[in-house]
Design a protein around this motif. Sequence first.
Motif, PDB file in Angstrom:
ATOM      1  N   ALA A   1     -65.376  -6.289 -32.793  1.00 31.53           N
ATOM      2  CA  ALA A   1     -64.131  -6.803 -33.365  1.00 31.53           C
ATOM      3  C   ALA A   1     -63.720  -8.090 -32.662  1.00 31.53           C
ATOM      4  O   ALA A   1     -63.225  -9.041 -33.298  1.00 31.53           O
ATOM      5  N   ALA A   2     -63.924  -8.137 -31.337  1.00 31.52           N
ATOM      6  CA  ALA A   2     -63.576  -9.341 -30.580  1.00 31.52           C
ATOM      7  C   ALA A   2     -64.430 -10.523 -31.013  1.00 31.52           C
ATOM      8  O   ALA A   2     -63.941 -11.657 -31.128  1.00 31.52           O
TER       9      ALA A   2
ATOM     10  N   GLY B   1     -64.647  -0.170 -26.949  1.00 32.73           N
ATOM     11  CA  GLY B   1     -64.489   0.493 -28.234  1.00 32.73           C
ATOM     12  C   GLY B   1     -65.799   0.584 -28.974  1.00 32.73           C
ATOM     13  O   GLY B   1     -66.879   0.451 -28.391  1.00 32.73           O
TER      14      GLY B   1
ATOM     15  N   PRO C   1     -62.635  -6.231 -25.309  1.00 31.86           N
ATOM     16  CA  PRO C   1     -62.139  -4.846 -25.272  1.00 31.86           C
ATOM     17  C   PRO C   1     -63.267  -3.824 -25.395  1.00 31.86           C
ATOM     18  O   PRO C   1     -64.354  -4.123 -25.895  1.00 31.86           O
TER      19      PRO C   1
ATOM     20  N   VAL D   1     -65.290  -1.173 -37.563  1.00 28.85           N
ATOM     21  CA  VAL D   1     -64.550  -2.353 -37.115  1.00 28.85           C
ATOM     22  C   VAL D   1     -63.849  -3.023 -38.287  1.00 28.85           C
ATOM     23  O   VAL D   1     -62.681  -3.425 -38.186  1.00 28.85           O
TER      24      VAL D   1
ATOM     25  N   ASP E   1     -61.193  -1.081 -32.926  1.00 30.58           N
ATOM     26  CA  ASP E   1     -61.334  -2.182 -31.976  1.00 30.58           C
ATOM     27  C   ASP E   1     -62.596  -1.995 -31.150  1.00 30.58           C
ATOM     28  O   ASP E   1     -63.192  -0.917 -31.126  1.00 30.58           O
TER      29      ASP E   1
ATOM     30  N   TRP F   1     -57.310 -12.143 -38.682  1.00 31.00           N
ATOM     31  CA  TRP F   1     -58.066 -10.923 -38.475  1.00 31.00           C
ATOM     32  C   TRP F   1     -57.203  -9.686 -38.724  1.00 31.00           C
ATOM     33  O   TRP F   1     -57.618  -8.730 -39.401  1.00 31.00           O
TER      34      TRP F   1
ATOM     35  N   ARG G   1     -63.205 -11.638 -34.542  1.00 30.97           N
ATOM     36  CA  ARG G   1     -61.914 -12.342 -34.435  1.00 30.97           C
ATOM     37  C   ARG G   1     -62.102 -13.736 -33.841  1.00 30.97           C
ATOM     38  O   ARG G   1     -61.515 -14.717 -34.317  1.00 30.97           O
TER      39      ARG G   1
END
Length: 337
Positions: free
Chosen positions: A301-302, A285, A283, A292, A297, A332, A305
């Motif tokens: 963050a990805a 962001g 994503p 975060v 996001d 998460w 997670r």
Amino acid sequence: MPPDGVRAPRPDPAEVSGEHVFAQYVRTLGRGPGRSRALTREEARAALGHVLRGEADPHQVGAFLMLLRYRGEDPAEMAGLVEAARDWSGPVLPGGARVALDWPSYGAGRTRGAPWFLLAALALARAGHRVLMHGSNEFTRGIPVQAALEALGRPACGSAAEAARALEETGFAYLPLAAFNPGLDALLRLRGVLGLRSPINTAARLLNPGDAACGVDGVFHPPYIALHGATAALLGRGRLVVVKGGGGEAERTPGKAMVAHVFDPEAGGGAGVEHAFAAGPVPEGTDDLVAVWRGADGPGAAVARATVALGLLALGLAGDADEADRRAGEVWAGRLG
């Protein structure tokens, strides 16, 4: 004089008067093609013990570390080095302090940014799984774990007692290597003098100072994955997940495919079981670590997670990559609860 055609026996160098006790280890590693060999587990443990007690000459220490590197790392030899380091550390946490997940952080990648794996570890701790992170980011080009923790308002632990309190209060503790094994930390810092990492880096990653039943581990190069798994088995470690992560950290970038290698003695150990994570969307962001953690996001963050999934595999809370990813999303999101 011996008779013609008869050679006088050559004295064993180890018995030569005045030879330093540590010379035997340098000689074993560096005899030359066809004569040198890896140290046995017992020899490696004794050799590093001499070094950590200050009984080896600095010239010998440099030669020892570089010969170990040049020969290539051997599981039995590495197990001996880890045992020597643990001998020196002694019991790291007070009795009764329980750790679920060991998380070493000794990466020094040139392209590293923020330590998103730290947020993954914090999310797992908030979900009820005690995590002890230990390490040294002396040579990282990115944000060291200690600096990231300070930005989050969480100081690093300066002692084992502080780590035990942090685990009790928050489920997470970061204990710098210098705080519990300054001798080993000093050997890691020799990278700045020698210009190369040494096998001490591998030994530090496999220390498991909190005697956790499970662990995650990152390596720089794929050949080290089998080494870490085989060494862990010799040491009687529990379930261990090893990945080739960015900068050598146990971190997963969801935009790239990754294979997680699970070494589990209860499942027969051996070469480990591979779990393949497919590449997925990333994503847009912010990449601000504090933002975060607080709910924003973005690419960071990805990563955090996705890295939670590695921890769940290590803890045995997911049977495959898909389940690990699904449960990671729940963990998460739960950090904000």
